[in-house]
Write an enzyme that holds these catalytic residues in place. Structure first.
Site, PDB file in Angstrom:
ATOM      1  NE  ARG A  43      -1.797  -3.909  12.466  1.00  0.00           N
ATOM      2  CZ  ARG A  43      -2.166  -3.982  11.180  1.00  0.00           C
ATOM      3  NH1 ARG A  43      -2.041  -5.119  10.512  1.00  0.00           N
ATOM      4  NH2 ARG A  43      -2.658  -2.930  10.555  1.00  0.00           N
ATOM      5  N   GLY A  85       0.236  -5.707   5.929  1.00  0.00           N
ATOM      6  CA  GLY A  85       0.732  -4.477   5.337  1.00  0.00           C
ATOM      7  C   GLY A  85       1.664  -3.736   6.266  1.00  0.00           C
ATOM      8  NE  ARG A  86      -1.882   0.026   7.993  1.00  0.00           N
ATOM      9  CZ  ARG A  86      -3.099   0.432   8.343  1.00  0.00           C
ATOM     10  NH1 ARG A  86      -3.327   1.704   8.584  1.00  0.00           N
ATOM     11  NH2 ARG A  86      -4.084  -0.447   8.433  1.00  0.00           N
ATOM     12  N   PRO A 108     -20.917  -8.579 -16.313  1.00  0.00           N
ATOM     13  CG  PRO A 108     -22.308 -10.447 -16.033  1.00  0.00           C
ATOM     14  CD  PRO A 108     -22.343  -8.952 -16.163  1.00  0.00           C
ATOM     15  CB  THR A 128     -14.047  -5.349   7.471  1.00  0.00           C
ATOM     16  OG1 THR A 128     -13.039  -4.732   6.671  1.00  0.00           O
ATOM     17  CG2 THR A 128     -13.847  -6.837   7.465  1.00  0.00           C
ATOM     18  CE  LYS A 143      -4.111  -6.219  -0.004  1.00  0.00           C
ATOM     19  NZ  LYS A 143      -4.870  -5.053  -0.514  1.00  0.00           N
ATOM     20  CG  ASP A 172      -1.913  -1.191   1.133  1.00  0.00           C
ATOM     21  OD1 ASP A 172      -2.367  -1.510   0.016  1.00  0.00           O
ATOM     22  OD2 ASP A 172      -2.212  -1.794   2.174  1.00  0.00           O
ATOM     23  CG  ASP A 177     -18.406  -2.727 -14.886  1.00  0.00           C
ATOM     24  OD1 ASP A 177     -19.489  -2.752 -15.508  1.00  0.00           O
ATOM     25  OD2 ASP A 177     -17.619  -1.767 -14.941  1.00  0.00           O
ATOM     26  CG  ASP A 228      -7.491  -6.261  -2.814  1.00  0.00           C
ATOM     27  OD1 ASP A 228      -8.577  -6.757  -3.171  1.00  0.00           O
ATOM     28  OD2 ASP A 228      -7.309  -5.740  -1.699  1.00  0.00           O
ATOM     29  CG  LEU A 229      -7.380  -4.471  -9.637  1.00  0.00           C
ATOM     30  CD1 LEU A 229      -7.370  -4.479 -11.162  1.00  0.00           C
ATOM     31  CD2 LEU A 229      -6.778  -3.175  -9.112  1.00  0.00           C
ATOM     32  CE  LYS A 230     -11.438  -5.190  -1.208  1.00  0.00           C
ATOM     33  NZ  LYS A 230     -10.022  -4.795  -1.193  1.00  0.00           N
TER      34      LYS A 230
END
Ligand code: C5P
Length: 248
Positions: free
Chosen positions: A185, A214-215, A73, A122, A39, A17, A71, A66-68
């Site tokens: 974490r 990530g972080r 089909p 989430t 990712k 990220d 739209d 990770d484009l989620k």
């Protein structure tokens, strides 16, 4: 360079990220050979496009794009095919796009690319989901399970979910599905904006096949050491029932 324990490193996906390819690839270099899976999310892909995916593939890394996608089909199928040409390993699509959209993505994904369904974001709670569905929603988990059942029926390879839902997803999807969980974490580490976090070991024990971190790695002054710590903590020796596909 400290190598991650055997069997674990390919299951830990570091989320890049970061705002541009220079910083992302510098991070990949600093983490070193122990991490084989990255990712690329909306920020980095919007900034750099397919070139950053190609750069990661050129370095021998697996890529979770990770484009989620969400739209019609035909559009999702075409985007999926382009991601397949880049050698992407995991691609996310929104389950709320419906079964025909998911089936279109699955049909367009070249092997071994795996389509992962995102069930309920989430960031949505029961009240937000109720507004979206225009009906009362008591338990977000039940809605996520309902959508996961639909995902399973489309032939998609698995889901992305919070570690707290991994058990439930595993029940719905069966042992061969991929269950990919962010929100990881180390014990006592900063949570940042994550509300419900789990350790790597807890996530694997709950049925995750892969974790996304990530972080805790990318903001550490020594990202290679941070990655090695998580890999050591997360050795899925506590529960190997779900680790049926050593290639991924
Ligand atoms: O930095 P951190 O470890 O919190 O990053 C987690 C990654 O997983 C981010 O790329 C974030 O977008 C993603 N993610 C998440 N929660 C979800 C789905 C994806 O944190 N429910």
């Amino acid at each position: 360079m400290t190598a991650a324990p055997r069997g674990t490193s390919g299951r830990i996906i570091v989320a890049l990220d970061l705002p541009d390819a220079a910083r992302a690839l510098d991070m990949v270099g600093r983490i070193g050979p122990a991490c084989a899976f990255y990712k690329v999310g909306l920020e980095l892909y919007t900034a750099e496009g397919p070139a950053v995916v190609k750069s990661l593939r050129d370095r021998g890394k697996d890529v979770f794009l990770d484009l989620k996608l969400h739209d019609i089909p035909n559009t999702v199928a075409r985007a999926t095919a382009r991601a397949g040409e880049l050698g992407v390993r995991f691609l996310t699509v929104h389950a709320l796009g419906g079964a025909p959209m998911l089936e279109a993505a699955v049909g367009a994904a070249p092997s071994p690319m795996t389509i992962l369904g995102v069930t309920v974001l989430t960031s949505l709670d029961a009240s937000g989901l109720g507004t979206l569905f225009a009906r009362r929603v008591d338990r977000v988990g039940a809605e996520a399970a309902r959508l996961a059942r639909m995902v399973r029926g489309t032939g998609a390879g698995g889901v992305v979910c919070a570690a707290g839902e991994a058990h439930l997803m595993r029940e719905v999807l069966g042992r061969d599905a991929h269950v990919v969980t962010p929100g990881i974490r180390g014990a006592g580490q900063a949570r940042h904006d994550q509300r419900r976090v789990r350790t790597a070991a807890e996530a694997f024990a709950a049925g995750a096949t892969h974790i996304v971190v990530g972080r805790p790695v990318t903001t550490d002054p020594d990202p290679a050491a941070a990655f090695a710590r998580i890999a050591a903590e997360g050795t899925p020796s506590t529960d190997r029932r779900y680790i049926s596909d050593p290639a991924t």
